[in-house]
Write an enzyme that holds these catalytic residues in place. Structure first.
Site, PDB file in Angstrom:
ATOM      1  CB  ALA A   9     -76.675  19.121  47.071  1.00  0.00           C
ATOM      2  CB  VAL A  10     -72.905  23.720  47.411  1.00  0.00           C
ATOM      3  CG1 VAL A  10     -74.256  24.384  47.526  1.00  0.00           C
ATOM      4  CG2 VAL A  10     -72.310  23.469  48.798  1.00  0.00           C
ATOM      5  CD  GLU A  12     -77.770  25.935  40.632  1.00  0.00           C
ATOM      6  OE1 GLU A  12     -76.787  26.690  40.519  1.00  0.00           O
ATOM      7  OE2 GLU A  12     -77.698  24.788  41.122  1.00  0.00           O
ATOM      8  CG  HIS A  42     -88.822  -0.798  15.853  1.00  0.00           C
ATOM      9  ND1 HIS A  42     -89.095   0.486  16.236  1.00  0.00           N
ATOM     10  CD2 HIS A  42     -90.029  -1.408  15.653  1.00  0.00           C
ATOM     11  CE1 HIS A  42     -90.409   0.655  16.262  1.00  0.00           C
ATOM     12  NE2 HIS A  42     -90.996  -0.476  15.915  1.00  0.00           N
ATOM     13  CB  ILE A  68     -67.130   8.641  49.242  1.00  0.00           C
ATOM     14  CG1 ILE A  68     -66.430   9.219  50.465  1.00  0.00           C
ATOM     15  CG2 ILE A  68     -68.448   9.367  48.990  1.00  0.00           C
ATOM     16  CD1 ILE A  68     -67.219   9.128  51.746  1.00  0.00           C
ATOM     17  CB  CYS A  69     -67.919   5.847  44.741  1.00  0.00           C
ATOM     18  SG  CYS A  69     -68.910   5.197  43.388  1.00  0.00           S
ATOM     19  N   GLY A  72     -76.816  20.246  41.138  1.00  0.00           N
ATOM     20  CA  GLY A  72     -75.996  19.301  40.398  1.00  0.00           C
ATOM     21  C   GLY A  72     -76.560  17.901  40.572  1.00  0.00           C
TER      22      GLY A  72
END
Length: 464
Positions: free
Chosen positions: A268-269, A203, A443, A41-42, A182
């Site tokens: 998206a739970v 949410e 820097h 899946i990833c 999430g």
């Protein structure tokens, strides 16, 4: 006779394929059972293709704000189909890369659905329905997860979708309600909002990205509202009426019910584990609350059977699965790996501004009984952030006041997902706050904010 291996891995995601490659490096004969694309899946439907979409959104956003950088561009439009195609092409290319790694490491790709059988065997059912048995000295389960479905939010793949459908929609929706904030929820919120979709996040908890430090949640909410995303917290989707062309989403809030119009609803739970049908019950492999029970080196209660990744306790993250796979295989090989420190796992969310964290939040550190010092440095005071037009966000570091140990880090801003690894190393090496302050950072860079945040914790900050 069944084909014999030293190791069979069921699942080829970032846990499975990494475990297989490490086992091959250690001299094992390895087979990997995979019913779909190599990489899991990833690689195919998660981490990689979503980052490709997010990059497209970011480039489009740059173009929209080109005037801020002294560049005039007219007539730029977001080509949704081309963005989707690029994302799928990136995923396909990465999957081919796994095929190459399998050949390089002499790993057999066994196509089909794997199921445990007694006697350290795996029964693989191919696409044609034919069943073949394979035997191994050790078997690693790495079957991963899928979109979790709520009873009142059944995914139909068209009007109510999961993350897979969100990556391959036929057309850009005019409006979208995203349930859950999430990583998956806020990343898709950024992508779709950037290309012109009207986005609302709902949410259940009292703040978005609720696993993060509270100040990070507040900053992301400010940034998202500034970009036009509507956010509803302490809210619950109780039902979705999908009968019309536009879905009616009923949201329960503290003020009462509100009905939202949405062309698409994205659920998206979270994720559910893929444990069904893989033979756990037959072999009496112990599970609890949808997770396989394992020891510190991922051995189950059954000799020769191991489990890693989303299906075991711990954060469901690709890099965690990979680390678990390596530790598991090295233990099988007779090495003496160190157990994984789950309190030093970085979490990254790739929305804009990005979110990254590791270790204790400020609240959790106090609850754990630590006396703490907290240092915070805003990117509004960073020359590099100002020059790059990305001054939203900050770096926040939490130290143990007694010993100077870095207990946690919480970052929100441009490129912070690349910066968090410094703090993971700092914590691994037990570096103190004073040592971070005395480590010269280049820097101008965004990473200077880490040194400045450490200095702020000890009242030595220069640029605030």
């Amino acid at each position: 006779m069944a084909t014999k291996y030293d190791l069979i891995v069921i699942g080829s995601g970032p846990g499975g394929y990494v475990a297989a490659i490490r086992a091959s490096q250690l001299g094992m004969k390895v087979g990997v059972v995979e019913r779909s694309e190599l990489g899991g899946i990833c690689l195919n439907w998660g981490c990689i293709p979503t980052k490709a979409l997010l990059k497209s959104a970011q480039v489009y956003e740059y173009i929209q704000h080109a005037q801020d950088y002294g560049i005039k561009i007219e007539g730029a439009t977001a080509d949704f189909d081309a963005m989707i195609k690029r994302s799928r092409d990136v995923a396909a290319g990465m999957s081919k890369g796994i095929q190459f790694l399998f050949k390089k490491n002499k790993i057999d790709h066994i196509e089909g659905f794997g199921k445990l059988k007694a006697g350290k065997k795996v029964e693989v059912t191919g696409a044609d329905g034919k069943k073949v048995d394979y035997e191994a000295n050790s078997i690693i389960l790495a079957t991963g997860g899928r979109s979790r479905e709520l009873p009142n939010l059944p995914i139909d793949g068209k009007k109510i979708i999961g993350y897979r459908q969100a990556m391959v929609l036929d057309k850009k929706p005019a409006s979208m309600v995203i349930v859950g904030s999430g990583a998956i929820g806020v990343e898709f919120a950024y992508f779709y909002n950037s290309i012109g979709t009207e986005v609302t996040i709902v949410e259940y908890m009292d703040r978005i990205v609720p696993v993060e430090d509270e100040e990070v949640s507040k900053q992301l909410e400010r940034s998202y509202k500034k970009s036009g995303i509507k956010i509803m917290t302490n809210a619950e989707v109780t039902s979705v009426d999908t009968k019309g062309k536009i879905s009616k989403v009923t949201v329960k809030t503290k003020k009462g019910e509100e009905v939202l119009d949405a062309e698409v609803v994205l659920s998206a739970v979270g994720v559910s584990t893929n444990l069904e049908g893989i033979g756990l019950e037959d072999l009496k492999v112990k599970t609890e609350k949808g997770k396989v029970i394992v020891d510190d080196f991922y051995k189950t209660n059954i000799d020769g059977i191991y489990a890693i990744g989303d299906i075991v306790h711990g954060p469901a993250l690709a890099h965690v699965a990979s680390a678990e796979g390596i530790i598991c295989v090295e233990k099988i090989a007779g090495h003496h790996p160190e157990a994984l420190d789950y309190n030093n796992i970085p979490g990254c969310t790739y929305c804009q501004p990005e979110v990254a964290s590791v270790g204790y939040t400020e609240k959790a550190a106090k609850e754990a009984g630590y006396e703490i010092k907290v240092g915070k440095f805003p990117f509004s005071a960073s020359g590099k952030a100002k020059a790059g037009g990305a001054s939203d966000g900050f770096v926040k570091l939490i130290f143990d006041a007694k010993y100077g140990e870095c207990l946690g880090a919480h970052m929100i801003g441009a490129n912070v997902t690349e910066m968090i690894a410094e703090i993971v190393s700092v914590r691994k090496l037990e570096t103190t706050g004073h040592e971070i302050i005395k480590t010269v950072h280049p820097h101008p860079t965004m990473s200077e904010a880490i040194m400045e945040a450490a200095a702020a914790a000890y009242d030595e900050v220069i640029h605030l």
